[in-house]
Write a protein that holds these residues in place. Structure first.
Motif, PDB file in Angstrom:
ATOM      1  N   GLU A 111      10.579  -7.373   5.065  1.00  0.00           N
ATOM      2  CA  GLU A 111       9.311  -7.769   4.448  1.00  0.00           C
ATOM      3  C   GLU A 111       8.121  -7.588   5.383  1.00  0.00           C
ATOM      4  N   ALA A 112       8.372  -7.499   6.702  1.00  0.00           N
ATOM      5  CA  ALA A 112       7.292  -7.352   7.668  1.00  0.00           C
ATOM      6  C   ALA A 112       6.980  -5.889   7.978  1.00  0.00           C
ATOM      7  N   ARG A 113       7.650  -4.943   7.279  1.00  0.00           N
ATOM      8  CA  ARG A 113       7.509  -3.528   7.619  1.00  0.00           C
ATOM      9  C   ARG A 113       6.058  -3.049   7.494  1.00  0.00           C
ATOM     10  N   ARG A 114       5.394  -3.397   6.399  1.00  0.00           N
ATOM     11  CA  ARG A 114       4.008  -2.935   6.204  1.00  0.00           C
ATOM     12  C   ARG A 114       3.074  -3.519   7.251  1.00  0.00           C
ATOM     13  N   LEU A 115       3.322  -4.764   7.629  1.00  0.00           N
ATOM     14  CA  LEU A 115       2.482  -5.385   8.650  1.00  0.00           C
ATOM     15  C   LEU A 115       2.737  -4.752  10.016  1.00  0.00           C
ATOM     16  N   ARG A 116       3.991  -4.394  10.312  1.00  0.00           N
ATOM     17  CA  ARG A 116       4.294  -3.695  11.566  1.00  0.00           C
ATOM     18  C   ARG A 116       3.533  -2.380  11.629  1.00  0.00           C
ATOM     19  N   ARG A 117       3.510  -1.643  10.525  1.00  0.00           N
ATOM     20  CA  ARG A 117       2.791  -0.374  10.499  1.00  0.00           C
ATOM     21  C   ARG A 117       1.294  -0.583  10.696  1.00  0.00           C
ATOM     22  N   LEU A 118       0.757  -1.629  10.086  1.00  0.00           N
ATOM     23  CA  LEU A 118      -0.670  -1.921  10.249  1.00  0.00           C
ATOM     24  C   LEU A 118      -1.013  -2.182  11.716  1.00  0.00           C
ATOM     25  N   LEU A 119      -0.191  -2.999  12.386  1.00  0.00           N
ATOM     26  CA  LEU A 119      -0.466  -3.322  13.784  1.00  0.00           C
ATOM     27  C   LEU A 119      -0.297  -2.090  14.678  1.00  0.00           C
ATOM     28  N   LYS A 121      -1.027   0.969  13.801  1.00  0.00           N
ATOM     29  CA  LYS A 121      -2.267   1.732  13.628  1.00  0.00           C
ATOM     30  C   LYS A 121      -3.453   1.034  14.296  1.00  0.00           C
ATOM     31  N   ALA A 122      -3.425  -0.314  14.340  1.00  0.00           N
ATOM     32  CA  ALA A 122      -4.537  -1.068  14.933  1.00  0.00           C
ATOM     33  C   ALA A 122      -4.649  -0.818  16.428  1.00  0.00           C
ATOM     34  N   ALA A 123      -3.594  -0.270  17.058  1.00  0.00           N
ATOM     35  CA  ALA A 123      -3.685   0.063  18.479  1.00  0.00           C
ATOM     36  C   ALA A 123      -4.818   1.053  18.746  1.00  0.00           C
ATOM     37  N   GLN A 124      -5.220   1.837  17.729  1.00  0.00           N
ATOM     38  CA  GLN A 124      -6.337   2.778  17.858  1.00  0.00           C
ATOM     39  C   GLN A 124      -7.676   2.136  17.489  1.00  0.00           C
ATOM     40  N   GLY A 125      -7.609   0.955  16.856  1.00  0.00           N
ATOM     41  CA  GLY A 125      -8.789   0.373  16.240  1.00  0.00           C
ATOM     42  C   GLY A 125      -8.939   0.942  14.840  1.00  0.00           C
ATOM     43  N   LEU A 126      -9.167   0.074  13.849  1.00  0.00           N
ATOM     44  CA  LEU A 126      -9.292   0.514  12.460  1.00  0.00           C
ATOM     45  C   LEU A 126     -10.573  -0.043  11.854  1.00  0.00           C
ATOM     46  N   ARG A 127     -11.294   0.809  11.123  1.00  0.00           N
ATOM     47  CA  ARG A 127     -12.444   0.363  10.339  1.00  0.00           C
ATOM     48  C   ARG A 127     -12.087   0.496   8.864  1.00  0.00           C
ATOM     49  N   PHE A 128     -12.240  -0.606   8.127  1.00  0.00           N
ATOM     50  CA  PHE A 128     -11.871  -0.616   6.713  1.00  0.00           C
ATOM     51  C   PHE A 128     -13.095  -0.246   5.866  1.00  0.00           C
ATOM     52  N   THR A 129     -12.860   0.492   4.802  1.00  0.00           N
ATOM     53  CA  THR A 129     -13.945   1.073   4.019  1.00  0.00           C
ATOM     54  C   THR A 129     -13.803   0.703   2.541  1.00  0.00           C
ATOM     55  N   GLY A 130     -14.886   0.933   1.805  1.00  0.00           N
ATOM     56  CA  GLY A 130     -14.861   0.750   0.362  1.00  0.00           C
ATOM     57  C   GLY A 130     -15.048  -0.693  -0.062  1.00  0.00           C
ATOM     58  N   PRO A 131     -15.050  -0.938  -1.381  1.00  0.00           N
ATOM     59  CA  PRO A 131     -15.263  -2.291  -1.912  1.00  0.00           C
ATOM     60  C   PRO A 131     -14.232  -3.307  -1.425  1.00  0.00           C
ATOM     61  N   ALA A 165      -3.146  -4.286   4.927  1.00  0.00           N
ATOM     62  CA  ALA A 165      -2.095  -3.272   5.027  1.00  0.00           C
ATOM     63  C   ALA A 165      -2.222  -2.195   3.955  1.00  0.00           C
ATOM     64  N   SER A 166      -2.881  -2.510   2.831  1.00  0.00           N
ATOM     65  CA  SER A 166      -3.005  -1.524   1.759  1.00  0.00           C
ATOM     66  C   SER A 166      -4.452  -1.073   1.533  1.00  0.00           C
ATOM     67  N   ALA A 167      -5.397  -1.555   2.331  1.00  0.00           N
ATOM     68  CA  ALA A 167      -6.810  -1.206   2.143  1.00  0.00           C
ATOM     69  C   ALA A 167      -7.124   0.143   2.801  1.00  0.00           C
ATOM     70  N   PRO A 168      -8.081   0.908   2.253  1.00  0.00           N
ATOM     71  CA  PRO A 168      -8.498   2.175   2.895  1.00  0.00           C
ATOM     72  C   PRO A 168      -9.090   1.896   4.277  1.00  0.00           C
ATOM     73  N   CYS A 169      -8.737   2.735   5.243  1.00  0.00           N
ATOM     74  CA  CYS A 169      -9.233   2.518   6.599  1.00  0.00           C
ATOM     75  C   CYS A 169      -9.309   3.843   7.351  1.00  0.00           C
ATOM     76  N   GLN A 170     -10.052   3.818   8.453  1.00  0.00           N
ATOM     77  CA  GLN A 170     -10.196   4.994   9.307  1.00  0.00           C
ATOM     78  C   GLN A 170      -9.928   4.592  10.756  1.00  0.00           C
ATOM     79  N   PRO A 171      -9.157   5.388  11.510  1.00  0.00           N
ATOM     80  CA  PRO A 171      -8.947   5.081  12.930  1.00  0.00           C
ATOM     81  C   PRO A 171     -10.220   5.315  13.728  1.00  0.00           C
ATOM     82  N   LEU A 172     -10.427   4.501  14.746  1.00  0.00           N
ATOM     83  CA  LEU A 172     -11.617   4.628  15.591  1.00  0.00           C
ATOM     84  C   LEU A 172     -11.367   5.480  16.819  1.00  0.00           C
TER      85      LEU A 172
END
Length: 322
Positions: A111-119, A121-131, A165-172
């Motif tokens: 159940e933690a798989r999506r959160l592991r993937r998010l973290l 990706k966060a090692a690069q820094g993430l900016r979330f976009t859209g509504p 974990a499911s929101a649109p984002c861009q690496p920094l």
């Protein structure tokens, strides 16, 4: 509007100590950034920053971008960063959390798989976009309005993580460059944990050096390179942060708070307090009381280069469920 100039940060970032993040699943509060007041820093906690007032430049690793209201960014552990406000104060709601506090068994759950993937990706820094970014930002503000760490707050925090974990984002950054911070040496975190546990005791640099097998002279150079300050300055910032937390959360006297935090000489304590905070202990307590009585949300206060303290309002604002 004031022109914002890009700056190059060539020196090593300072390591920021956030004691409360080590005792809770997460912490949340406001962060005020006045113009011209910023420190290039990093910390082992993952950080989510929702900026809802002000604009300026955001530095995350090698990334330099403008920020404005509606900016939502997730920063991984030990990634150097700072927000440089332009002509007016910028205000953000920030969440800090230490993933390792949740335990290795938790992170192995499917159940933690999506959160592991998010973290990851966060090692690069993430900016979330859209509504969805603004919707998540409002959820972060709602979480900060709750004045207690309770089960409902934890559920809301996990819901925010799920939406991220499911929101649109861009690496920094293209890659997370670990050599930007002296975070790769496990001895540094070992000695910082030891200092934090023993800060109220009469510890010395020689004792700290012995913990990691270095001579006092070699330790002094190594510690300053990794933390950004010499040992005694770091210890004083940690002790003063403890005093500030005690003064903002209880009714004990300034003298008692000082002695309980490791100071046995009031003259020295008063000098160090003013050196780090810019005000006397009495003035600090007066200001904190005023802010607690008029503010409705917890806020994070920086103390020097290496410490921060979370301050909670005295009473819950009308309509907020405590």
């Amino acid at each position: 509007m004031q022109t914002i100039r890009r700056a190059a940060f060539r020196g090593r970032p300072s390591l920021l100590t956030l004691a409360e993040a080590k005792t809770h699943a997460f912490t949340v509060g406001l962060r005020h950034r006045p113009p011209g007041h910023f420190i290039w820093h990093y910390h082992p906690e993952v950080q989510l920053i929702w900026t809802w007032r002000g604009h300026g430049l955001r530095y995350v690793g090698k990334s330099v971008e403008r920020f404005e209201p509606g900016d939502l960014v997730l920063i991984g552990a030990n990634l150097p960063h700072l927000w440089a406000a332009a002509d007016k104060e910028a205000t953000s709601t920030v969440i800090h959390f230490l993933p390792e506090r949740w335990g290795a068994e938790f992170w192995r759950l499917p159940e933690a798989r999506r959160l592991r993937r998010l973290l990851a990706k966060a090692a690069q820094g993430l900016r979330f976009t859209g509504p969805e970014a603004r919707k998540i930002g409002r959820a972060v503000d709602d979480l900060a309005a709750r004045l207690a760490h309770d089960f409902e707050s934890l559920l809301r925090f996990l819901a925010i993580c799920g939406r991220l974990a499911s929101a649109p984002c861009q690496p920094l950054n293209a890659l997370h460059e670990e050599d930007d911070a002296a975070a790769g040496d496990p001895r540094l975190h070992e000695v910082l944990e030891w200092i934090q546990r023993r800060a109220a005791e009469p510890i010395t640099q020689e004792q700290a050096a012995a913990k990691v097998g270095l001579s006092p002279a070699a330790f002094s150079r190594w510690f300053k390179r990794g933390v950004g300050h010499v040992f005694h300055r770091y210890l004083n910032e940690l002790r003063i942060a403890t005093v500030c937390a005690r003064l903002s959360s209880g009714q004990e006297s300034i003298t008692e708070a000082a002695f309980q935090s490791g100071y046995n000489n009031l003259a020295n304590f008063n000098r160090r307090f003013r050196e780090i905070t810019g005000v006397t202990p009495t003035e600090f307590r007066r200001r904190i009381r005023r802010m607690q009585q008029t503010g409705g949300k917890p806020f994070v206060m920086r103390l020097g280069r290496n410490s921060a303290v979370r301050v909670t309002p005295m009473t819950a604002p009308a309509g907020v469920d405590g």
